[in-house]
Design an enzyme around this catalytic site. Structure first.
Site, PDB file in Angstrom:
ATOM      1  N   GLU A  64      31.447  27.379  33.039  1.00 46.15           N
ATOM      2  CA  GLU A  64      30.650  28.304  33.670  1.00 46.15           C
ATOM      3  C   GLU A  64      29.227  28.182  33.755  1.00 46.15           C
ATOM      4  O   GLU A  64      28.471  28.119  32.595  1.00 46.15           O
ATOM      5  CB  GLU A  64      31.220  29.624  33.021  1.00 46.15           C
ATOM      6  CG  GLU A  64      29.987  31.214  33.478  1.00 46.15           C
ATOM      7  CD  GLU A  64      30.191  31.312  34.962  1.00 46.15           C
ATOM      8  OE1 GLU A  64      28.880  31.478  35.451  1.00 46.15           O
ATOM      9  OE2 GLU A  64      31.334  31.286  35.371  1.00 46.15           O
ATOM     10  N   GLY A 117      36.736  47.009  40.313  1.00 45.37           N
ATOM     11  CA  GLY A 117      38.097  46.481  39.722  1.00 45.37           C
ATOM     12  C   GLY A 117      39.285  47.125  40.430  1.00 45.37           C
ATOM     13  O   GLY A 117      40.309  46.867  39.728  1.00 45.37           O
ATOM     14  N   ALA A 120      38.949  34.840  38.926  1.00 45.87           N
ATOM     15  CA  ALA A 120      39.963  34.050  39.487  1.00 45.87           C
ATOM     16  C   ALA A 120      40.145  32.639  38.440  1.00 45.87           C
ATOM     17  O   ALA A 120      40.906  32.099  38.154  1.00 45.87           O
ATOM     18  CB  ALA A 120      39.386  32.993  40.918  1.00 45.87           C
ATOM     19  N   ARG A 131      36.011  48.549  56.059  1.00 43.24           N
ATOM     20  CA  ARG A 131      34.429  48.334  55.707  1.00 43.24           C
ATOM     21  C   ARG A 131      33.743  47.804  57.300  1.00 43.24           C
ATOM     22  O   ARG A 131      32.587  48.393  57.238  1.00 43.24           O
ATOM     23  CB  ARG A 131      34.508  47.403  54.826  1.00 43.24           C
ATOM     24  CG  ARG A 131      34.820  48.048  53.426  1.00 43.24           C
ATOM     25  CD  ARG A 131      35.116  46.837  52.312  1.00 43.24           C
ATOM     26  NE  ARG A 131      35.514  47.541  50.964  1.00 43.24           N
ATOM     27  CZ  ARG A 131      35.520  46.682  49.847  1.00 43.24           C
ATOM     28  NH1 ARG A 131      35.733  45.555  49.834  1.00 43.24           N
ATOM     29  NH2 ARG A 131      35.895  47.306  48.924  1.00 43.24           N
TER      30      ARG A 131
END
Length: 620
Positions: free
Chosen positions: A159, A173, A140, A455
């Site tokens: 970061e 991915g 993001a 899930r």
């Protein structure tokens, strides 16, 4: 006595002056077990120092391998093994350190003497400024940074880890998006058609679902009337599955943005340098084959990260500061004007002329935080692992923004994934729940759930089984003899391998007749027999040796709650008003996925809303 005392003192002076005994010059090799298999490390010593550290071979995922590059560099630079916090790749990083330790011993040294903490280098400045400050360099944050820069803004991405990628780089991915071009490579079965019809004929939950059903009915009828035999899909069908898949808790306006913008965002990621496969797959819990995966050059979550890293290196006006942890948002009146941070322990201030974007991920690895907000599960304490990058998924962005007046939404919705490795919660093991050509059985050898279910359905079904776990069973169709990845898991004892179903059952300690019955049942579904459990997607029959099985338990995978945003990715306050200068994207936000995130929708989320956040922040 005096002479002996003098010798001892002299020896101590020498030891303090010169440290540990010097290592011999030369190159030494060692092996250590990482997460996916054995890793070979080579260390060259020269003049008593570590000259080079090379990872000769390893079987870690691509995301982990890219992170591993930082570990040898830091060991050589610091002449120290105290670098685990830099890597973030816990298991693989420890394997490197273990291998280097063995090499030090082989060279005549003492590894304990190489574990000194090296003082951090003071930052070049205590204050930085840019138009847009992005907190977090996962998918993001990197998407937001690129989009803001492409819109003309000067950007700094900070970061806290020593590398870019966050949890994204460790993900599979899968990027969901309706794609009528790639979709033509997949035939639409009667089961697929029935699944569409079932969703269109159900009683709508509300006007939003009814409007989606009406649009999809027209699209689906037109698809069939044209004689198309390939898999139907559309942004509206994607939205319908996302909405009812999230138990109607997701916000329709955000779901529309997610699904309508997905196709063009996939093209945008490709325009930045990524390459996607020509065919579509289906992530675990995706509900439909619309998952885009990168090619061998852009595997797993690197599809989003690699192009962004390359872009930053090749362009001025956009920088990445790693090992920099945001601690507090700076306010100027009611506007967010910057960020206070710690760069390698030193206080640093980042001033934002236009806006700050929070992209710090979720809180799945923060046990106290997930226990505080949990409303779905009996217990999310220490017994439950986390599949995400643990150092990344701590929820700091949510806490910072809440202190600045942000509204939180859906915090109790915490998703578990069925593919957790017992003891760690990690999900990189093989066989994996995603894909085709596998079945799920319990400790009695019986199938108990449709393998392509949501899930949360899978997790609840697992919890209802004896001992609360399951086995994934696959065969040589999915993993031919000699497949190196699964072979390593067999070597590590994490996966069982057998020449026959009977032998596999013995290793699993389940009744052989019941396991064979489960396989036969699955094979009959492939032949066209409706599944009593509801399986709709499948591949080849099971029956080709060798046979494999691995035990799996639920693991915390995604936190659907977070900062409340509008369709422009602006963070909203307690009165649903945008907080000036504050945007957010990715797992740090809430309201998109509802009570359950579809597999493959996370990469879509971080890319779509990351791009929106960046573009809008640049316009402030």
């Amino acid at each position: 006595m005096r002479k002996i005392t003098t010798l001892i003192i002299f020896s101590m002076i020498l030891f303090c002056a010169y440290g540990a005994p010097k290592v011999k010059d030369g190159t030494f090799t060692a092996k250590a077990n990482a997460h996916n298999g054995p890793m070979e490390i080579s260390v060259t010593f020269a003049k008593g120092k570590i000259k080079t550290v090379n990872i000769v071979s390893n079987f870690e995922s691509v995301g982990v391998q890219s992170v591993l590059n930082t570990v040898p560099e830091c060991i050589v630079k610091n002449q120290s093994l105290a670098v685990d916090t830099v890597s973030g790749a816990t298991f693989a990083g420890r394997a490197v350190i273990s291998g280097v330790s063995e090499c030090i011993t082989a060279a005549g040294g003492n590894p304990e003497k190489w574990k000194k903490k090296v003082p951090a280098v003071k930052p070049a400045s205590s204050s930085y400024s840019a138009d847009v400050i992005v907190i977090g360099a996962g998918g993001a944050g990197m998407s937001a940074g690129l989009a803001a820069h492409q819109a003309g803004a000067k950007v700094i991405i900070i970061e806290k880890l020593g590398f870019a990628g966050g949890s994204t780089i460790f993900s599979a991915g899968a990027f969901n998006g309706a794609d009528p071009v790639r979709g033509q490579a997949t035939k639409m079965t009667k089961t697929n058609q029935d699944a569409v019809e079932k969703l269109l004929q159900k009683e709508p939950f509300d006007e939003y679902e009814a409007s989606l059903q009406k649009t999809i009915r027209s699209q689906f009828d037109a698809h069939l009337q044209k004689g198309n035999d390939w898999l139907f899909d559309s942004p509206e069908f994607h939205a319908l599955q996302t909405y009812n898949g999230g138990d109607y808790k997701g916000r329709p306006e955000l779901i529309n943005i997610l699904t309508q913008k997905a196709p063009e965002t996939i093209d945008w990621v490709a325009s930045n340098g990524a390459v996607f496969k020509d065919t579509l797959g289906m992530a675990t819990g995706a509900l439909w084959q619309r998952s885009h995966y990168g090619t061998k050059d852009f595997p797993n979550g690197t599809t989003v990260i690699y192009p962004a890293e390359k872009y930053i290196k090749e362009h001025d006006g956009i920088d990445l500061h790693t090992e920099t942890r945001a601690v507090e948002l700076i306010k100027d009146g009611n506007r967010i004007a910057g960020v206070k941070a710690k760069m390698k322990g030193y206080d640093v201030t980042y001033k934002a002329a236009k806006a700050v974007i929070i992209a710090t991920g979720g809180f799945g690895a923060n046990i106290d935080m997930r226990q505080k907000y949990n409303t779905q599960w009996a217990d999310l304490g220490t017994k439950i692992g986390c599949s995400n990058q643990s150092r990344a998924a701590q929820g700091e962005g949510i806490v910072m923004a809440e202190k600045a007046g942000a509204q939180l939404i859906d915090m109790g919705f915490i998703q578990l994934h069925p593919n957790g490795e017992p003891g760690t919660g990690m999900m990189m093991g093989q066989p994996h729940t995603s894909g085709l050509n596998r079945i799920f059985v319990n400790n009695n050898g019986e199938r108990f759930v449709a393998e392509d279910a949501r899930r949360d359905v899978l997790v609840n079904a697992i919890y209802a089984q004896p001992d609360g776990n399951m086995w994934i069973v696959a065969d040589g169709n999915r993993y031919p003899e000699g497949d190196p990845l699964i072979a390593n898991f067999v070597t590590l004892g994490k996966t069982l391998k057998a020449a026959s179903v009977k032998e596999l059952a013995e290793l699993m300690k389940v009744p052989a007749d019941k396991l064979q019955k489960s396989i036969d049942e699955y094979n009959s579904i492939v032949d066209g027999t409706p599944d009593k459990l509801g399986l709709k997607t499948y591949g080849k029959k099971l029956g080709k040796a060798p046979f494999y099985a691995a035990k799996r338990v639920p693991t915390v995978h995604h936190t659907m709650g977070g900062l409340k945003i509008d369709t422009g990715a602006r963070v909203l306050d307690m009165n649903d008003k945008p907080i000036p200068g504050l945007y957010a994207a990715g797992e740090v936000t809430g309201g998109i996925h509802g009570a359950n995130r579809l597999g493959g929708n996370a990469i879509t989320d971080i890319s779509v809303f990351g791009k929106i956040a960046g573009a809008n922040a640049a316009k402030e």
